[in-house]
Design a protein around this motif. Sequence first.
Motif, mmCIF file in Angstrom:
data_model
loop_
_atom_site.group_PDB
_atom_site.id
_atom_site.type_symbol
_atom_site.label_atom_id
_atom_site.label_comp_id
_atom_site.label_asym_id
_atom_site.label_seq_id
_atom_site.Cartn_x
_atom_site.Cartn_y
_atom_site.Cartn_z
ATOM 1 N N VAL A 83 0.857 -1.186 0.000
ATOM 2 C CA VAL A 83 0.000 0.000 0.000
ATOM 3 C C VAL A 83 0.892 1.234 0.000
ATOM 4 C CG1 VAL A 83 -1.748 1.314 1.255
ATOM 5 C CG2 VAL A 83 -1.819 -1.187 1.295
ATOM 6 N N THR A 87 -0.680 8.170 -0.803
ATOM 7 C CA THR A 87 -1.808 8.471 -1.688
ATOM 8 C C THR A 87 -3.116 8.446 -0.912
ATOM 9 O OG1 THR A 87 -2.205 6.152 -2.275
ATOM 10 C CG2 THR A 87 -0.561 7.356 -3.576
ATOM 11 N N ASP A 88 -4.122 9.131 -1.450
ATOM 12 C CA ASP A 88 -5.441 9.125 -0.817
ATOM 13 C C ASP A 88 -6.003 7.705 -0.755
ATOM 14 O OD1 ASP A 88 -5.307 11.859 -0.532
ATOM 15 O OD2 ASP A 88 -6.507 12.298 -2.323
ATOM 16 N N GLU A 89 -5.803 6.969 -1.835
ATOM 17 C CA GLU A 89 -6.291 5.588 -1.877
ATOM 18 C C GLU A 89 -5.612 4.752 -0.797
ATOM 19 O OE1 GLU A 89 -6.875 2.367 -5.375
ATOM 20 O OE2 GLU A 89 -4.778 2.880 -4.947
ATOM 21 N N GLY A 90 -4.290 4.906 -0.647
ATOM 22 C CA GLY A 90 -3.554 4.146 0.354
ATOM 23 C C GLY A 90 -4.021 4.467 1.761
ATOM 24 N N GLN A 91 -4.257 5.735 2.031
ATOM 25 C CA GLN A 91 -4.724 6.137 3.366
ATOM 26 C C GLN A 91 -6.114 5.576 3.649
ATOM 27 O OE1 GLN A 91 -4.220 10.432 3.065
ATOM 28 N NE2 GLN A 91 -2.149 10.059 2.300
ATOM 29 N N ARG A 92 -6.941 5.537 2.630
ATOM 30 C CA ARG A 92 -8.278 4.967 2.800
ATOM 31 C C ARG A 92 -8.177 3.480 3.127
ATOM 32 N NH1 ARG A 92 -11.026 2.028 -0.414
ATOM 33 N NH2 ARG A 92 -9.778 2.553 -2.260
ATOM 34 N N ILE A 93 -7.282 2.777 2.448
ATOM 35 C CA ILE A 93 -7.116 1.346 2.682
ATOM 36 C C ILE A 93 -6.614 1.091 4.108
ATOM 37 C CG2 ILE A 93 -5.707 -0.666 2.062
ATOM 38 C CD1 ILE A 93 -5.864 0.293 -0.855
ATOM 39 N N TYR A 116 -0.656 12.016 6.990
ATOM 40 C CA TYR A 116 -1.448 11.066 6.214
ATOM 41 C C TYR A 116 -2.769 10.730 6.915
ATOM 42 C CZ TYR A 116 3.132 10.292 4.039
ATOM 43 O OH TYR A 116 4.347 10.463 3.407
ATOM 44 N N LYS A 395 -11.917 -2.233 -0.682
ATOM 45 C CA LYS A 395 -11.736 -2.009 -2.111
ATOM 46 C C LYS A 395 -10.403 -1.324 -2.376
ATOM 47 C CE LYS A 395 -16.668 -1.712 -3.197
ATOM 48 N NZ LYS A 395 -17.739 -0.890 -3.789
ATOM 49 N N PRO A 396 -9.626 -1.841 -3.324
ATOM 50 C CA PRO A 396 -8.337 -1.215 -3.657
ATOM 51 C C PRO A 396 -8.533 0.102 -4.398
ATOM 52 C CG PRO A 396 -8.781 -3.081 -5.124
ATOM 53 C CD PRO A 396 -9.873 -3.057 -4.089
#
Length: 396
Positions: A83, A87-93, A116, A395-396
Motif C-alpha cells: 500500500v 496516496t489518498d487511496e492508500g490512506q483509505r485502505i 497522512y 476495495k483497492p
Amino acid sequence: MTGGFNVGPLNGIRVLDLSRILAGPTCTQLLGDLGAEVIKIENPKGGDDTRTWGPPFVTDPNGDPSLSSYFMCANRNKFSVTVDIATDEGQRIIKALAAQSDIVIENFKPGGLKKYGLDAETLCDIDPALIYCSISGYGQTGPNAHKPGYDLMAQGYGGIMSLTGEPEGEPMKVGVGIADVMCGMYATVGILAALRHRDQTGDGQQIDLSLVDSQVAWLINEGTGYLTTGKRPIRRGNGHPNIAPYQVFATSDGHVIVAVGNDSQFRRFCTFLSLDALPEDDSFANNSARLNNRDALIDILTPVIAALTTDAMIKGLEESGVPVGPVQTLDQVFASDQVAARDMMVEMQSQAAHDGSVRLIGNPLKFSATPVTYRRSPPQLGQDTAEILARLNVKP
C-alpha cells in the motif's frame, strides 16, 4: 476481531503492522507466533528495507535472490500487503484495515504519520478500542524526539557500548541488533498488557516506546550500580562486574566459560585446578575479596587453565558441580542436540526458495496448552494484497 486462524493464545487478534527493519517486526512476528493474524503493510517500491539487506539471500527456483536472511529473521507468520500510504487511496485502505484490527504498530518518526491521517490520535478517535503502538528512536517526547533511531545509535546513546569490549579497546556494540530486539520484546509486553486492559474496560490506548528507553532499561545491575555509587563502570571484556571468577578463559585448544557464583563453588573450582590454598588466602576467601583482588586472581588462574583442554575443563568442572560451558560457533550451536531437542531451528515450506523450504530460528516460548505455531513462511513482497483486501472487503 476474526483472526483467520484457530491456533494460539492470540487467536482472533488482528495486527496491522506498519513497521519495518527489526524492532517492530520482532514484536509482530512474536505476536504472529502466538496466533495473531499479522498484516504487514509494505511500500510497493521495494517494501521493508531489510529485503535488500544481504547477502546472504535465499535464491528462488531460477537462482535469483528472493528473500534476505535478515528479512526472514523477523517476518514469518505475516501477510504482505503493498500500500502506498502517501496516496489518498492508500490512506483509505489503511483506515479500513485499522477499523478491522485490534492493534496497529508503527515506527515512523514522531509525527510522521499525522500528515497522512494515520497517527494515533486520528485512528484511536475512529476506534477508541484500538491499541496503537509507536516505536521510535527516542520516543514521542523529549529534546531528541525528532532524531531518527537506529540500533547502533541506541546502543551508543544508551550506554551499553561503554560497558562492552576490552578494557583498553574501543567501545563495542553487541554482535546483533540487541537494542532493536529488546525494544520489540518490550513492545510485545506492552501490547499484551494493553489488550488485557481493553478486554476489561473496552478502551484502547497508545503505547509510546523508544529504542533508547528500552536500551537504558536493560542496563540492569550496571545501571543501578552507577545510580547507587555515582561511579562510572568500566569495560571488563568478558569479566563480570560483581562476581569473580566469572569470565572466559583461554585453554590449550580454545576457550571455556567459568561462572563461579559462590564461595563453595570457588572451593571446588580450586580443588579441581589443584589450587587448594587459594580459598584459604584472605585475598580470595570470599567474592568481595576476589573482586578487590581480581587482577591477581586472574593472573594465577590463567596459566593453569591454559595448560588444560577445553574438554578437560568442561568435564572436570561439571563433575565438580562448578558452572562451566563452551564458547560455541553458530555451526556448533545449530548442530547441537540441545537446539534440536528444543526445536530452536525450524524448517518452513517456501515457494521463494529454490529447494522449497527455508530454515529459521525457532521461538523460545514453550506452552503446555497453547504452543506457538509456524503457519506462514516469510512472505514475498505484496504476495497477499489481493487476498487480504478481498477477505476484509476493502476495495483497492
